[in-house]
Scaffold this motif. Sequence first.
Motif, PDB file in Angstrom:
ATOM      1  N   VAL A  53     -53.658  31.169  74.234  1.00 51.24           N
ATOM      2  CA  VAL A  53     -53.247  33.275  74.251  1.00 51.24           C
ATOM      3  C   VAL A  53     -53.009  34.409  75.320  1.00 51.24           C
ATOM      4  CG1 VAL A  53     -55.066  35.790  73.309  1.00 51.24           C
ATOM      5  CG2 VAL A  53     -55.142  32.919  71.926  1.00 51.24           C
ATOM      6  N   LEU A  54     -53.966  33.542  77.271  1.00 51.02           N
ATOM      7  CA  LEU A  54     -53.924  34.438  77.394  1.00 51.02           C
ATOM      8  C   LEU A  54     -52.201  33.997  78.305  1.00 51.02           C
ATOM      9  CD1 LEU A  54     -57.586  33.921  79.257  1.00 51.02           C
ATOM     10  CD2 LEU A  54     -57.340  35.446  77.521  1.00 51.02           C
ATOM     11  N   GLU A  55     -52.265  32.613  78.204  1.00 49.81           N
ATOM     12  CA  GLU A  55     -50.880  32.856  78.806  1.00 49.81           C
ATOM     13  C   GLU A  55     -50.253  33.580  78.549  1.00 49.81           C
ATOM     14  OE1 GLU A  55     -50.527  30.818  81.695  1.00 49.81           O
ATOM     15  OE2 GLU A  55     -51.825  29.474  82.660  1.00 49.81           O
ATOM     16  N   ALA A  56     -49.948  34.111  77.231  1.00 57.94           N
ATOM     17  CA  ALA A  56     -49.128  34.780  76.751  1.00 57.94           C
ATOM     18  C   ALA A  56     -48.856  35.472  76.552  1.00 57.94           C
ATOM     19  CB  ALA A  56     -49.154  34.034  74.676  1.00 57.94           C
ATOM     20  N   HIS A  57     -50.214  36.442  76.933  1.00 59.24           N
ATOM     21  CA  HIS A  57     -50.951  37.734  77.577  1.00 59.24           C
ATOM     22  C   HIS A  57     -49.933  37.831  78.614  1.00 59.24           C
ATOM     23  CE1 HIS A  57     -52.802  41.099  77.285  1.00 59.24           C
ATOM     24  NE2 HIS A  57     -53.154  41.215  78.834  1.00 59.24           N
ATOM     25  N   VAL A  58     -49.950  37.163  79.805  1.00 63.47           N
ATOM     26  CA  VAL A  58     -50.305  37.901  80.727  1.00 63.47           C
ATOM     27  C   VAL A  58     -48.592  37.751  80.852  1.00 63.47           C
ATOM     28  CG1 VAL A  58     -51.745  37.233  81.937  1.00 63.47           C
ATOM     29  CG2 VAL A  58     -50.515  35.263  82.237  1.00 63.47           C
ATOM     30  N   ALA A  59     -47.766  36.308  80.376  1.00 60.38           N
ATOM     31  CA  ALA A  59     -46.734  36.253  80.756  1.00 60.38           C
ATOM     32  C   ALA A  59     -46.241  37.345  80.280  1.00 60.38           C
ATOM     33  CB  ALA A  59     -45.938  34.427  79.794  1.00 60.38           C
ATOM     34  N   ALA A  60     -46.326  38.244  78.507  1.00 58.89           N
ATOM     35  CA  ALA A  60     -45.531  38.795  78.223  1.00 58.89           C
ATOM     36  C   ALA A  60     -45.384  40.433  79.169  1.00 58.89           C
ATOM     37  CB  ALA A  60     -46.170  39.280  76.730  1.00 58.89           C
ATOM     38  N   GLN A  61     -46.547  40.414  79.740  1.00 56.39           N
ATOM     39  CA  GLN A  61     -46.955  41.426  81.103  1.00 56.39           C
ATOM     40  C   GLN A  61     -45.955  41.780  82.207  1.00 56.39           C
ATOM     41  OE1 GLN A  61     -49.146  43.388  78.838  1.00 56.39           O
ATOM     42  NE2 GLN A  61     -49.898  43.974  80.132  1.00 56.39           N
ATOM     43  N   ALA A  62     -46.094  40.165  82.286  1.00 63.32           N
ATOM     44  CA  ALA A  62     -45.419  39.906  83.430  1.00 63.32           C
ATOM     45  C   ALA A  62     -43.748  40.171  83.441  1.00 63.32           C
ATOM     46  CB  ALA A  62     -45.194  38.274  84.041  1.00 63.32           C
ATOM     47  N   ALA A  63     -43.138  39.809  82.116  1.00 66.73           N
ATOM     48  CA  ALA A  63     -41.779  39.970  81.369  1.00 66.73           C
ATOM     49  C   ALA A  63     -41.710  41.901  81.982  1.00 66.73           C
ATOM     50  CB  ALA A  63     -41.810  39.207  80.232  1.00 66.73           C
ATOM     51  N   ALA A  64     -42.747  42.612  81.233  1.00 59.62           N
ATOM     52  CA  ALA A  64     -42.223  43.806  81.666  1.00 59.62           C
ATOM     53  C   ALA A  64     -42.737  44.650  82.427  1.00 59.62           C
ATOM     54  CB  ALA A  64     -43.878  44.482  80.284  1.00 59.62           C
ATOM     55  N   ARG A  65     -43.214  43.949  83.685  1.00 63.70           N
ATOM     56  CA  ARG A  65     -42.899  44.188  85.141  1.00 63.70           C
ATOM     57  C   ARG A  65     -42.331  43.673  85.788  1.00 63.70           C
ATOM     58  NH1 ARG A  65     -50.053  44.431  85.641  1.00 63.70           N
ATOM     59  NH2 ARG A  65     -49.704  46.175  83.575  1.00 63.70           N
ATOM     60  N   SER A  66     -41.003  42.713  85.449  1.00 64.37           N
ATOM     61  CA  SER A  66     -40.458  41.796  85.716  1.00 64.37           C
ATOM     62  C   SER A  66     -39.757  42.843  87.279  1.00 64.37           C
ATOM     63  CB  SER A  66     -39.663  40.574  85.122  1.00 64.37           C
ATOM     64  OG  SER A  66     -38.672  40.424  86.074  1.00 64.37           O
ATOM     65  N   THR A  67     -39.590  41.768  88.689  1.00 67.75           N
ATOM     66  CA  THR A  67     -38.514  42.756  89.463  1.00 67.75           C
ATOM     67  C   THR A  67     -37.427  41.732  89.716  1.00 67.75           C
ATOM     68  OG1 THR A  67     -39.704  42.179  91.183  1.00 67.75           O
ATOM     69  CG2 THR A  67     -40.355  44.070  90.284  1.00 67.75           C
ATOM     70  N   PRO A  68     -36.526  42.237  90.314  1.00 66.86           N
ATOM     71  CA  PRO A  68     -35.808  41.123  90.859  1.00 66.86           C
ATOM     72  C   PRO A  68     -36.477  39.553  92.019  1.00 66.86           C
ATOM     73  CG  PRO A  68     -35.040  42.739  91.020  1.00 66.86           C
ATOM     74  CD  PRO A  68     -36.053  43.404  90.447  1.00 66.86           C
ATOM     75  N   PRO A  74     -40.636  40.415  76.426  1.00 68.43           N
ATOM     76  CA  PRO A  74     -42.175  40.542  76.296  1.00 68.43           C
ATOM     77  C   PRO A  74     -42.764  39.395  75.237  1.00 68.43           C
ATOM     78  CG  PRO A  74     -42.009  42.826  77.565  1.00 68.43           C
ATOM     79  CD  PRO A  74     -40.526  41.719  76.716  1.00 68.43           C
ATOM     80  N   VAL A  75     -41.736  39.556  74.158  1.00 68.54           N
ATOM     81  CA  VAL A  75     -42.237  38.825  73.374  1.00 68.54           C
ATOM     82  C   VAL A  75     -41.774  37.185  73.046  1.00 68.54           C
ATOM     83  CG1 VAL A  75     -41.823  38.065  70.655  1.00 68.54           C
ATOM     84  CG2 VAL A  75     -41.733  40.510  71.953  1.00 68.54           C
ATOM     85  N   ALA A  76     -40.152  37.015  73.602  1.00 70.05           N
ATOM     86  CA  ALA A  76     -39.425  36.005  74.087  1.00 70.05           C
ATOM     87  C   ALA A  76     -40.476  35.271  75.417  1.00 70.05           C
ATOM     88  CB  ALA A  76     -38.147  35.720  74.407  1.00 70.05           C
ATOM     89  N   ALA A  77     -41.100  35.640  76.497  1.00 75.30           N
ATOM     90  CA  ALA A  77     -42.184  35.279  77.495  1.00 75.30           C
ATOM     91  C   ALA A  77     -43.233  34.712  76.392  1.00 75.30           C
ATOM     92  CB  ALA A  77     -42.278  36.692  78.096  1.00 75.30           C
ATOM     93  N   ALA A  78     -43.812  35.420  76.149  1.00 74.73           N
ATOM     94  CA  ALA A  78     -44.780  34.778  75.903  1.00 74.73           C
ATOM     95  C   ALA A  78     -45.215  33.737  74.590  1.00 74.73           C
ATOM     96  CB  ALA A  78     -45.878  36.207  74.171  1.00 74.73           C
ATOM     97  N   GLY A  79     -43.907  34.020  73.947  1.00 70.52           N
ATOM     98  CA  GLY A  79     -43.864  32.506  72.629  1.00 70.52           C
ATOM     99  C   GLY A  79     -43.438  31.429  73.735  1.00 70.52           C
ATOM    100  N   ALA A  80     -42.665  31.428  74.557  1.00 74.27           N
ATOM    101  CA  ALA A  80     -42.605  30.289  75.474  1.00 74.27           C
ATOM    102  C   ALA A  80     -44.048  29.730  76.474  1.00 74.27           C
ATOM    103  CB  ALA A  80     -40.943  30.642  76.477  1.00 74.27           C
ATOM    104  N   ALA A  81     -44.642  30.757  77.168  1.00 79.50           N
ATOM    105  CA  ALA A  81     -45.629  30.077  77.901  1.00 79.50           C
ATOM    106  C   ALA A  81     -47.163  29.754  76.414  1.00 79.50           C
ATOM    107  CB  ALA A  81     -46.727  31.687  78.282  1.00 79.50           C
ATOM    108  N   GLN A  82     -46.822  30.453  75.437  1.00 73.21           N
ATOM    109  CA  GLN A  82     -47.602  29.694  74.738  1.00 73.21           C
ATOM    110  C   GLN A  82     -47.110  28.070  74.062  1.00 73.21           C
ATOM    111  OE1 GLN A  82     -47.702  31.988  70.501  1.00 73.21           O
ATOM    112  NE2 GLN A  82     -50.187  30.752  70.385  1.00 73.21           N
TER     113      GLN A  82
END
Length: 234
Positions: free
Chosen positions: A99-114, A201-209
């Motif tokens: 659950v937590l890895e999915a959450h932080v991955a989604a947050q990272a995707a939303a805040r991602s930079t080059p 974020p959705v794809a990132a959360a799924g990949a992390a989970q």
Amino acid sequence: MSAVEKAFHGLRHMIAAGRLGPGERIPPEGELCEELGVSRGSLREAVRMLAALGVIEPRHGSGTYVSRLRPEDVIGSLSLTLELLPLSGLLEVYEIRRVLEAHVAAQAAARSTPETVRTLFSLIEEMENADDPALASELDHRFHAEIARVGGNPTLASLLSVFRARSRKYQVFTLPEGSALRAKSDEDHRALAGAIADRDPVAAAGAAQAHVAQTERWLRTFTPPVENDEGTPG
């Protein structure tokens, strides 16, 4: 309740109640011993226990102080007890970790930079080219730590670091099946980094989970012995 426990809980109550705040010096030993009804030896043992938990900081030549009580520091002290969990206990923790890895991955995707994307793919390339399982494990840890850092919550990053450190005790990559497992892990990393690069974020959360669930399945299937700190993917 022993005298040490009495001193421990007494000090803890003072801090929890706000009587002693972050960064404040605790009262002299004599005062505390009298108030808590314990000996100096019991008080000192209680202080050592709280120091191990990151709650109190003895400073040489200055005294003993309440720590800054940053959540990420206090959470980090969980490693003292999490290290004791048998594999069955660790596997129960994995439900929380998914659950937590999915959450932080989604947050990272939303805040991602080059720069974030370059860092993640650079770590993946280093992992894929690493011949040493210990180095690959360290790079794996850095990859996931970077995602947690970009996620923006230091407390979650600290908690996930504790979880990952415990799972790394198991030597999956050094097993006969290690090469195939590592290839799958690399594939998962690219899927996760790709979703973050796409700011999805959705794809990132799924990949992390999915990645954490895969590691959990490996641990359930192979249950390798604990030898040292390297070898299992993050």
